[in-house]
Scaffold this motif. Structure first.
Motif, mmCIF file in Angstrom:
data_model
loop_
_atom_site.group_PDB
_atom_site.id
_atom_site.type_symbol
_atom_site.label_atom_id
_atom_site.label_comp_id
_atom_site.label_asym_id
_atom_site.label_seq_id
_atom_site.Cartn_x
_atom_site.Cartn_y
_atom_site.Cartn_z
ATOM 1 N N CYS A 1 1.258 -1.418 0.030
ATOM 2 C CA CYS A 1 -0.551 0.090 -0.208
ATOM 3 C C CYS A 1 0.779 1.291 -0.280
ATOM 4 C CB CYS A 1 -1.308 0.162 1.634
ATOM 5 S SG CYS A 1 -1.995 -0.940 1.263
ATOM 6 N N VAL A 2 0.310 2.436 -0.670
ATOM 7 C CA VAL A 2 1.209 2.945 -0.669
ATOM 8 C C VAL A 2 -0.024 4.569 -0.636
ATOM 9 C CG1 VAL A 2 1.017 3.388 -3.292
ATOM 10 C CG2 VAL A 2 2.936 5.257 -2.298
ATOM 11 N N GLY A 3 0.943 5.597 0.182
ATOM 12 C CA GLY A 3 -0.303 7.253 0.208
ATOM 13 C C GLY A 3 1.034 8.144 -0.564
ATOM 14 N N ILE A 4 0.546 9.258 -0.994
ATOM 15 C CA ILE A 4 0.812 10.204 -1.611
ATOM 16 C C ILE A 4 0.747 10.941 -0.923
ATOM 17 C CG2 ILE A 4 2.292 10.915 -3.298
ATOM 18 C CD1 ILE A 4 2.508 8.452 -5.088
ATOM 19 N N LEU A 5 1.174 12.304 -0.871
ATOM 20 C CA LEU A 5 0.389 14.017 -0.144
ATOM 21 C C LEU A 5 1.008 14.446 -0.814
ATOM 22 C CD1 LEU A 5 -1.213 14.889 1.658
ATOM 23 C CD2 LEU A 5 -0.168 15.267 3.329
ATOM 24 N N VAL A 6 0.534 14.814 -1.923
ATOM 25 C CA VAL A 6 1.388 16.355 -3.002
ATOM 26 C C VAL A 6 0.295 17.701 -2.338
ATOM 27 C CG1 VAL A 6 1.923 15.090 -4.559
ATOM 28 C CG2 VAL A 6 -0.187 15.869 -4.576
ATOM 29 N N GLU A 7 0.182 18.850 -3.173
ATOM 30 C CA GLU A 7 0.144 20.321 -2.800
ATOM 31 C C GLU A 7 -1.244 20.214 -2.845
ATOM 32 O OE1 GLU A 7 0.782 24.983 -3.142
ATOM 33 O OE2 GLU A 7 1.568 22.766 -4.838
ATOM 34 N N GLU A 8 -1.494 19.288 -4.305
ATOM 35 C CA GLU A 8 -3.126 19.283 -4.631
ATOM 36 C C GLU A 8 -3.937 18.553 -3.597
ATOM 37 O OE1 GLU A 8 -2.754 20.104 -9.110
ATOM 38 O OE2 GLU A 8 -2.745 18.811 -8.642
ATOM 39 N N GLY A 9 -3.123 17.362 -3.755
ATOM 40 C CA GLY A 9 -4.086 16.504 -2.616
ATOM 41 C C GLY A 9 -3.501 15.306 -1.991
ATOM 42 N N LEU A 10 -4.535 13.705 -2.294
ATOM 43 C CA LEU A 10 -4.180 13.042 -1.857
ATOM 44 C C LEU A 10 -4.457 11.546 -2.781
ATOM 45 C CD1 LEU A 10 -3.086 11.015 0.548
ATOM 46 C CD2 LEU A 10 -4.988 11.278 1.273
ATOM 47 N N VAL A 11 -3.401 11.021 -2.636
ATOM 48 C CA VAL A 11 -3.480 9.502 -3.442
ATOM 49 C C VAL A 11 -3.106 8.398 -2.776
ATOM 50 C CG1 VAL A 11 -3.007 8.063 -5.597
ATOM 51 C CG2 VAL A 11 -3.019 10.406 -5.599
ATOM 52 N N MET A 12 -4.125 7.601 -2.823
ATOM 53 C CA MET A 12 -3.849 5.909 -1.932
ATOM 54 C C MET A 12 -3.832 4.800 -2.915
ATOM 55 S SD MET A 12 -4.667 7.197 2.375
ATOM 56 C CE MET A 12 -4.026 5.445 2.393
ATOM 57 N N ILE A 13 -3.104 4.242 -2.745
ATOM 58 C CA ILE A 13 -3.505 2.238 -3.486
ATOM 59 C C ILE A 13 -3.091 1.790 -2.776
ATOM 60 C CG2 ILE A 13 -2.254 1.599 -5.579
ATOM 61 C CD1 ILE A 13 -1.442 4.388 -6.359
ATOM 62 N N ALA A 14 -3.642 0.201 -3.400
ATOM 63 C CA ALA A 14 -3.417 -0.767 -1.933
ATOM 64 C C ALA A 14 -4.387 -1.816 -3.206
ATOM 65 C CB ALA A 14 -4.618 -0.932 -0.808
ATOM 66 N N ASP A 15 -3.326 -3.109 -2.760
ATOM 67 C CA ASP A 15 -3.058 -4.414 -3.502
ATOM 68 C C ASP A 15 -4.560 -5.045 -3.110
ATOM 69 O OD1 ASP A 15 -1.940 -5.176 -1.799
ATOM 70 O OD2 ASP A 15 -1.293 -7.289 -3.234
ATOM 71 N N THR A 16 -5.052 -6.353 -3.423
ATOM 72 C CA THR A 16 -6.352 -6.581 -2.247
ATOM 73 C C THR A 16 -5.129 -8.403 -1.759
ATOM 74 O OG1 THR A 16 -6.515 -7.351 -4.754
ATOM 75 C CG2 THR A 16 -7.994 -4.804 -4.017
ATOM 76 N N ARG A 17 -4.093 -7.864 -3.012
ATOM 77 C CA ARG A 17 -4.325 -9.660 -3.094
ATOM 78 C C ARG A 17 -3.674 -10.707 -0.666
ATOM 79 N NH1 ARG A 17 -0.247 -12.495 -7.156
ATOM 80 N NH2 ARG A 17 -2.716 -11.986 -8.114
ATOM 81 N N THR A 18 -4.618 -11.950 -0.232
ATOM 82 C CA THR A 18 -3.837 -11.659 1.198
ATOM 83 C C THR A 18 -3.221 -13.656 0.922
ATOM 84 O OG1 THR A 18 -6.135 -13.080 0.678
ATOM 85 C CG2 THR A 18 -6.087 -10.405 1.338
#
Length: 249
Positions: A4-21
């Protein structure tokens, strides 16, 4: 495993996560790891999880059912927290409560209590924040100098983020780089895989701008993977041969 990755930039927030368990040779299963808590116009909160699935589910349940506020003695939910900092503290308390309840069972089964979260978003007119919350319930905040955080199998995707993301990066460029980071991780680790959940939250809107799941065969993600691979091969060919060994000039 997961990524999972979260990116916080001047314009806002992006968050991405896979789903594999689980990714055994004949046993691949998935579970949503990016969870949203929203009241449009009031708060938009994204929580991505890595680690023990049972612990994750217990923490999520406590966040909606309530965890005792040590100051008031009353239950507090993720929808009650007045600030992002207080909400991060609430998640930490929920983790510690689950640890207390489940400790004996984990120790008897000789299992490690492993869980971590990325937590980001905005409440009201307060600042947008991105936190990494550890299994002890403590947490750190993302900064402008290092505008991304990762959990899970993070080592394969980190180099592209280090080189390509700054606080001034356009929010959709941040999403693109985040997806390249995810692809790099998937290429190197079978424990990370599709589908991929993502969200884009623009600052001071208190609402999701994008909430999307990338399934296998999606044209854009397939094209991104092919273009990135081709770009790496082209860069490799363009770099001069090392000036070492027989015949070096």
């Amino acid at each position: 495993m997961t990524y999972c990755v979260g990116i916080l930039v001047e314009e806002g927030l992006v968050m991405i996560a896979d789903t594999r368990t689980n990714a055994g040779l004949d046993d691949i299963s998935t579970y949503r790891k990016l969870h949203m808590f929203t009241k449009p116009g009031e708060r938009v909160l994204a929580l991505a999880s890595a680690g023990n699935l049972s612990v994750t589910q217990s923490v999520l349940s406590l966040l909606t059912e309530g965890v005792e506020d040590p100051d008031t003695g009353k239950p507090e939910t993720i929808y009650d927290a007045p600030t992002m900092f207080r909400a991060a503290q609430l998640i930490g308390r929920a983790i510690r409560k689950v640890r207390t309840i489940e400790r004996a069972g984990f120790e008897a089964a000789q299992l490690r209590f492993e869980v971590s979260f990325l937590f980001g978003g905005q409440i009201g007119d307060g600042p947008m924040r991105l936190y990494m919350i550890y299994s002890a319930g403590n947490f750190i905040a993302c900064s402008q100098d290092a505008p991304f955080l990762q959990i899970g199998e993070h080592k394969y995707g980190k180099p592209i983020l280090d080189r390509a993301v700054t606080y001034r990066t356009d929010i959709y460029d941040a999403l693109k780089v985040g997806l390249v980071s995810m692809d790099s991780t998937m290429r190197s680790n079978l424990g990370v895989g599709l589908p991929i959940d993502l969200t884009v939250i623009r600052r001071n809107t208190c609402d999701t701008e994008v909430l999307h799941r990338i399934e296998a065969g999606e044209p854009y993600f397939h094209d991104l993977r092919e273009r990135w691979s081709a770009a790496l091969r082209a860069a490799h060919r363009a770099i001069p041969r090392p000036p070492y060994g027989p015949g070096a000039k």
